[in-house]
Enzyme design. Structure first.
Site, PDB file in Angstrom:
ATOM      1  N   PHE A 106      -8.727 -27.069 -27.816  1.00 19.86           N
ATOM      2  CA  PHE A 106      -9.597 -25.889 -27.759  1.00 19.86           C
ATOM      3  C   PHE A 106      -8.783 -24.636 -27.463  1.00 19.86           C
ATOM      4  CE2 PHE A 106     -13.119 -23.644 -25.236  1.00 19.86           C
ATOM      5  CZ  PHE A 106     -13.835 -23.281 -26.368  1.00 19.86           C
ATOM      6  N   SER A 182      -6.146 -32.726 -25.489  1.00 19.20           N
ATOM      7  CA  SER A 182      -7.505 -32.290 -25.241  1.00 19.20           C
ATOM      8  C   SER A 182      -8.419 -32.672 -26.407  1.00 19.20           C
ATOM      9  CB  SER A 182      -7.516 -30.777 -24.967  1.00 19.20           C
ATOM     10  OG  SER A 182      -8.773 -30.371 -24.475  1.00 19.20           O
ATOM     11  N   LEU A 183      -9.040 -31.705 -27.075  1.00 15.37           N
ATOM     12  CA  LEU A 183      -9.840 -32.029 -28.259  1.00 15.37           C
ATOM     13  C   LEU A 183      -8.989 -32.659 -29.354  1.00 15.37           C
ATOM     14  CD1 LEU A 183     -12.268 -28.967 -28.685  1.00 15.37           C
ATOM     15  CD2 LEU A 183     -12.774 -31.237 -27.752  1.00 15.37           C
ATOM     16  N   ASP A 205      -4.374 -35.971 -22.070  1.00 13.03           N
ATOM     17  CA  ASP A 205      -5.555 -35.519 -21.333  1.00 13.03           C
ATOM     18  C   ASP A 205      -6.718 -35.235 -22.286  1.00 13.03           C
ATOM     19  OD1 ASP A 205      -6.481 -35.264 -18.701  1.00 13.03           O
ATOM     20  OD2 ASP A 205      -6.584 -33.096 -18.877  1.00 13.03           O
ATOM     21  N   HIS A 290      -4.695 -29.568 -16.686  1.00 15.52           N
ATOM     22  CA  HIS A 290      -5.018 -30.014 -18.051  1.00 15.52           C
ATOM     23  C   HIS A 290      -3.799 -29.882 -18.964  1.00 15.52           C
ATOM     24  CE1 HIS A 290      -7.639 -31.151 -21.254  1.00 15.52           C
ATOM     25  NE2 HIS A 290      -7.713 -29.960 -21.815  1.00 15.52           N
TER      26      HIS A 290
END
Length: 491
Positions: A106, A182-183, A205, A290
């Site tokens: 993101f 992430s995404l 993550d 993150h």
């Protein structure tokens, strides 16, 4: 962190404004990619508002290829035109080369952040790879709900390219390794489910919001590749300002520093903006833990330090020092070289890291046995140690962060990490600093006139990575506060 959370909340609110029209359009289909529905598993308690992916013309995914022959300005391929064999042939893939895809999450963009390029450079330094950076920055902006939906299209585009390369260039599914943050981790999962036998996915993550607790078809899971290894670095609920996934979703799930609240990530906007610059500094302030996952992975590629992690059933067991052994499932290396230790069953691994780069640590268990000396009362203070080996000498290690009573005849154990491999331990320098307690005036050291001492019998150092133990005997030698006792004799 609060700003980033607010952005997510506002993004979701923006989605609610058009929720009625979204629900009417529950399925979209795109040429070569198939159809995508926002019903079934994609509508749940975890996903109260479901949207369909935007069109490829809106996302505008680009694949950027880098090799050792062209490390900086490789050709790019527009994902909308993967049916053009001429464009694919321009990529000059070599059949024998393993191929790595790096997929951001993101808000990131290769034109703004440096971590994608940093990881690419480390990969090319390590091996003769094809490295493909997947740029989907046209589809990863707010609202967050739309970005999560767009990952399904990007994953399908990655899978289409992988399948075309296998067909036209003779590559095998096992030649491909998808690395997603992430995404991007879930994007890699969507790609993997379309490529039977895909070699490996490394989830850095994986995003938690809209994925935690969902059906496996919605998120990254072990069936998406022959090996799915995951680094959890921000595994807290969103309400606690965590952006990562906590649940076990791979064959190998690594939880550095318990998987959340990474050391060194305490909010410090001035330092973070100064160190990283405006754009990446804001990201550090907002989502430091993150981001640590891709920093760990990047460092792991070429460091001689192994990022050794220990199999452990739970965070509580690791905190209680019950998981400092490689017995049972065996230890594994977090990051790039996790594939050297594939477990027979899915395993959770825990480890500790430093609070700044280099993050990888060698783990030591230190045992200090105090002698009786000439007093029955103890002293209050902090212990420190320098470990000297045949490879290097450690920096000064503070063993206890807060003052403790050091009582005659007692045994004290500490688990510590050092950033250098000291090798076989040959000697230690033990020191301590007296700390006065306001409630114990008999042990005050006013103007340094009392000369407080402790008596040391033995110091043991166990190197966990090598499972090597050394016992050094001091034979009841005394050391005064702020002095050094060098111990060289083995017991």
């Amino acid at each position: 962190m609060h700003q980033f959370s607010l952005l997510l909340v506002l993004s979701c609110l923006l989605c609610w404004a058009d929720a009625h029209s979204i629900q009417k359009r529950s399925t979209v289909c795109y040429d070569h990619l198939g159809c995508f529905s926002n019903t079934g598993a994609f509508f749940s308690v975890q996903r109260p508002l479901t949207v369909t992916p935007a069109a490829p013309d809106s996302i505008r995914t680009l694949f950027r290829l880098y090799t050792r022959e062209d490390r900086t300005s490789g050709p790019q391929l527009d994902a909308r035109y993967l049916d053009n064999s001429h464009l694919i042939n321009q990529w000059m893939f070599i059949k024998a080369r393993p191929t790595k895809f790096i997929i951001h999450g993101f808000l990131d963009s290769p034109s703004i952040v440096t971590w994608l390029s940093d990881m690419k450079d480390e990969l090319l330094k390590f091996g003769d790879f094809n490295v493909v950076i997947v740029d989907w920055s046209g589809g990863n902006l707010p609202p967050y709900t739309q970005a999560t939906a767009n990952t399904r299209v990007v994953g399908a585009q990655v899978a289409l390219l992988v399948n075309l390369l296998m067909k036209n260039k003779g590559l095998a599914p096992s030649d491909f390794h998808l690395i997603g943050h992430s995404l991007g981790a879930h994007t890699a999962g969507y790609a993997g489910e379309r490529v039977p036998g895909l070699g490996r996915i490394s989830g850095l993550d994986p995003a938690g919001p809209y994925f935690e607790g969902t059906d496996k078809v919605v998120r990254l899971d072990p069936s998406d590749a022959l090996l799915v290894d995951v680094i959890h670095s921000d595994a807290e609920p969103l309400i606690q300002l965590g952006f990562g996934l906590k649940q076990q979703v791979g064959h190998m799930d690594f939880y550095p520093n318990l998987g959340h609240d990474q050391p060194g990530c305490e909010p410090d906007p001035i330092r973070q903006l100064t160190e990283y610059g405006l754009i990446e500094g804001v990201s550090e302030v907002a989502a430091c833990s993150h981001l640590r996952s891709y920093k760990f992975f990047t460092e792991s590629i070429n460091t001689p330090c192994s990022f050794q992690a220990f199999p452990c059933a739970s965070e509580e067991d690791f905190k209680s020092n019950k998981c400092q052994s490689c017995q049972g499932s065996g230890c594994a290396s977090m990051g790039m070289h996790a594939d050297k230790s594939r477990p027979a069953t899915n395993v959770k691994y825990f480890l500790s890291t430093a609070d700044h780069a280099p993050f990888c640590q060698y783990h030591l268990e230190v045992t200090i046995k105090l002698g009786q000396g000439d007093t029955t009362s103890g002293e209050r203070g902090n212990l420190a140690l320098v470990v000297k080996g045949d490879k290097s000498i450690s920096s000064k290690i503070t063993l206890n962060s807060s003052p403790m009573m050091l009582s005659p005849g007692n045994v004290y154990r500490f688990s510590v990490g050092v950033t250098t491999d000291v090798g076989t331990v040959q000697a230690v320098d033990l020191s301590w600093h007296h700390v006065q307690s306001i409630t114990d005036p008999l042990h005050w050291n006013i103007l340094g006139t009392r000369h407080p001492k402790i008596t040391v019998d033995e110091v043991d150092v166990f190197r966990i990575e090598d499972q090597a133990d050394v016992h050094l005997c001091a034979r009841s030698k005394q050391v005064e506060t702020d002095h050094i006792l060098q111990i060289t004799n083995t017991c």
